[in-house]
Design a protein around this motif. Structure first.
Motif, short mmCIF file in Angstrom:
data_model
loop_
_atom_site.label_atom_id
_atom_site.label_comp_id
_atom_site.label_asym_id
_atom_site.label_seq_id
_atom_site.Cartn_x
_atom_site.Cartn_y
_atom_site.Cartn_z
N CYS A 22 0.95 -1.32 0.07
CA CYS A 22 -0.01 0.00 0.00
C CYS A 22 0.88 1.03 0.04
O CYS A 22 0.22 2.29 -0.38
N THR A 23 2.13 1.24 0.31
CA THR A 23 2.81 2.39 0.58
C THR A 23 4.11 2.26 0.12
O THR A 23 4.89 1.16 0.22
N ILE A 24 4.77 3.50 -0.35
CA ILE A 24 6.04 3.77 -0.82
C ILE A 24 6.99 4.69 0.04
O ILE A 24 6.18 5.82 0.52
N ASN A 25 7.88 4.42 0.68
CA ASN A 25 8.76 5.46 1.24
C ASN A 25 10.07 5.62 0.74
O ASN A 25 11.01 4.61 0.69
N LEU A 26 10.33 6.82 0.12
CA LEU A 26 11.50 7.12 -0.51
C LEU A 26 12.67 7.81 0.08
O LEU A 26 13.63 8.43 -0.57
N ILE A 27 12.31 7.89 1.29
CA ILE A 27 13.19 8.79 2.38
C ILE A 27 14.33 7.86 2.86
O ILE A 27 14.02 7.13 3.51
N PRO A 28 15.60 8.07 2.66
CA PRO A 28 16.71 7.14 3.01
C PRO A 28 16.52 7.21 4.61
O PRO A 28 16.09 8.27 5.42
N SER A 29 17.07 6.09 5.28
CA SER A 29 16.86 5.89 6.56
C SER A 29 18.24 6.55 7.29
O SER A 29 19.09 6.69 6.51
N ASP A 30 18.39 6.56 8.41
CA ASP A 30 19.44 6.91 9.14
C ASP A 30 20.46 5.79 8.75
O ASP A 30 20.22 4.67 8.62
N LYS A 31 22.02 6.08 8.84
CA LYS A 31 22.93 5.19 8.51
C LYS A 31 23.33 4.29 9.89
O LYS A 31 23.49 4.92 10.79
N GLY A 32 23.65 3.11 9.27
CA GLY A 32 24.34 2.26 10.35
C GLY A 32 25.52 2.26 9.90
O GLY A 32 26.19 2.28 8.87
N ARG A 33 26.58 1.55 11.05
CA ARG A 33 27.91 1.47 10.48
C ARG A 33 28.63 0.33 10.92
O ARG A 33 28.33 -0.48 12.04
N ILE A 34 29.43 -0.30 9.98
CA ILE A 34 30.08 -1.40 10.12
C ILE A 34 31.61 -1.23 10.36
O ILE A 34 31.94 -0.51 9.41
N MET A 35 32.27 -1.64 11.47
CA MET A 35 33.64 -1.49 11.76
C MET A 35 34.48 -2.69 11.36
O MET A 35 34.19 -3.68 11.75
N ILE A 36 35.43 -2.36 10.46
CA ILE A 36 36.21 -3.55 10.21
C ILE A 36 37.74 -3.16 10.66
O ILE A 36 38.14 -2.19 10.43
N TYR A 37 38.24 -4.06 11.68
CA TYR A 37 39.47 -3.69 12.39
C TYR A 37 40.56 -4.78 11.59
O TYR A 37 40.48 -5.74 11.16
N PRO A 38 41.88 -3.94 11.65
CA PRO A 38 42.97 -4.91 11.09
C PRO A 38 43.20 -6.12 12.06
O PRO A 38 42.91 -5.98 13.22
N LYS A 39 43.83 -7.15 11.38
CA LYS A 39 44.22 -8.34 12.25
C LYS A 39 45.28 -7.90 13.23
O LYS A 39 46.35 -7.18 12.87
N PRO A 40 45.32 -8.21 14.76
CA PRO A 40 46.45 -7.69 15.37
C PRO A 40 47.81 -8.20 15.05
O PRO A 40 47.99 -9.37 14.56
N SER A 41 48.73 -7.46 15.02
CA SER A 41 50.25 -7.94 14.41
C SER A 41 50.76 -8.48 15.95
O SER A 41 50.48 -8.14 17.15
N GLN A 42 51.55 -9.68 15.24
CA GLN A 42 52.00 -10.55 16.34
C GLN A 42 53.51 -9.64 16.90
O GLN A 42 54.13 -9.13 16.09
N SER A 43 53.67 -9.65 18.09
CA SER A 43 54.89 -9.15 18.70
C SER A 43 55.57 -10.30 19.71
O SER A 43 54.98 -10.96 20.29
N LYS A 44 56.84 -10.05 19.44
CA LYS A 44 57.86 -10.97 20.26
C LYS A 44 58.16 -10.54 21.62
O LYS A 44 57.88 -9.42 21.75
#
Length: 233
Positions: free
Chosen positions: A205-227
């Motif tokens: 019955c309805t169309i909504n063309l107004i974009p939603s608020d944004k969500g965020r995906i965080m991708i972190y680097p692999k932790p570096s190995q330390s001796k």
């Protein structure tokens, strides 16, 4: 979806009518006035009294003689399977506005007929989306969770972009979602933040063309190995 359960009792000339409605909103006062949402389907039932026959009509005109004139709303579109007879009917509210629903009770043996009238206000419901991101390490799977409101099924388009890929926008269409919540696996994403949002939502019955608020995906680097080194004495 939560539903309010409403019983309406009506007694006239020895005949008891019970209207059972299932709606997201409670009845207004007086009890014959009900507010529902666009696209909602409501069941109306009356006590199936021996010897009685029941017919239902739907009107937009508030000035007619409901005891003598048939409804002016297309029954095939609004009544489930076009069925407007019997003690139970299901009405699918396709458009906003004020309606009048009449049930007429006939008893050929006693040569009597009675009617019960409901005033139904149908309100607009705009489908909305809330987007929830994820966080994980590079190389691991990531997901986005999208929570939808309104009455499904829903077709929607979501998009995502990140600074690491030059803010290029990728859009994906999703069709025929029947649950209010959907979890979507994302493709491999670069290190950093990726924003995800819903561009549009389409229901029956309805169309909504107004974009939603944004969500965020965080991708972190692999932790570096330390001796680990032993401290010299």
């Amino acid at each position: 979806m939560k539903h309010a359960l409403l019983h309406i009792m009506y007694r006239s000339l020895g005949t008891i009518l019970v209207a059972l409605t299932v709606a997201t909103a409670a009845a207004q006062k007086p009890v014959q006035s009900i507010e529902v949402e666009k696209c909602e389907t409501i069941e109306f039932s009356v006590v199936d009294w021996p010897g009685d026959r029941y017919t239902w009509d739907l009107y937009r005109d508030s000035t007619v003689n409901y005891a003598k004139q048939d409804g002016d709303v297309d029954k095939i579109s609004y009544f489930e399977k076009g069925e407007d007879n019997g003690s139970t009917v299901h009405v699918h509210w396709l458009d906003t506005g004020r309606y009048f629903l009449r049930v007429m009770v006939w008893n050929e043996v006693e040569c009597t007929n009675n009617l019960l009238l409901f005033m139904v206000d149908v309100t607009e419901v705009i489908p909305m989306a809330e987007v929830y991101g994820d966080s994980t390490c590079i190389g691991d799977k990531s997901f986005v969770r999208i929570v939808l409101s309104g009455h499904g099924p829903w077709d929607f388009k979501y998009s995502y972009s990140s600074e690491a890929n030059g803010n290029n926008i990728v859009s994906v269409n999703v069709n025929g979602v029947v649950d209010h919540e959907v979890t979507i696996p994302m493709p491999p994403l670069p290190v950093g933040a990726t924003e995800v949002w819903v561009d549009e939502i389409i229901t029956e019955c309805t169309i909504n063309l107004i974009p939603s608020d944004k969500g965020r995906i965080m991708i972190y680097p692999k932790p570096s190995q330390s001796k680990i080194y032993l401290k010299d004495e």
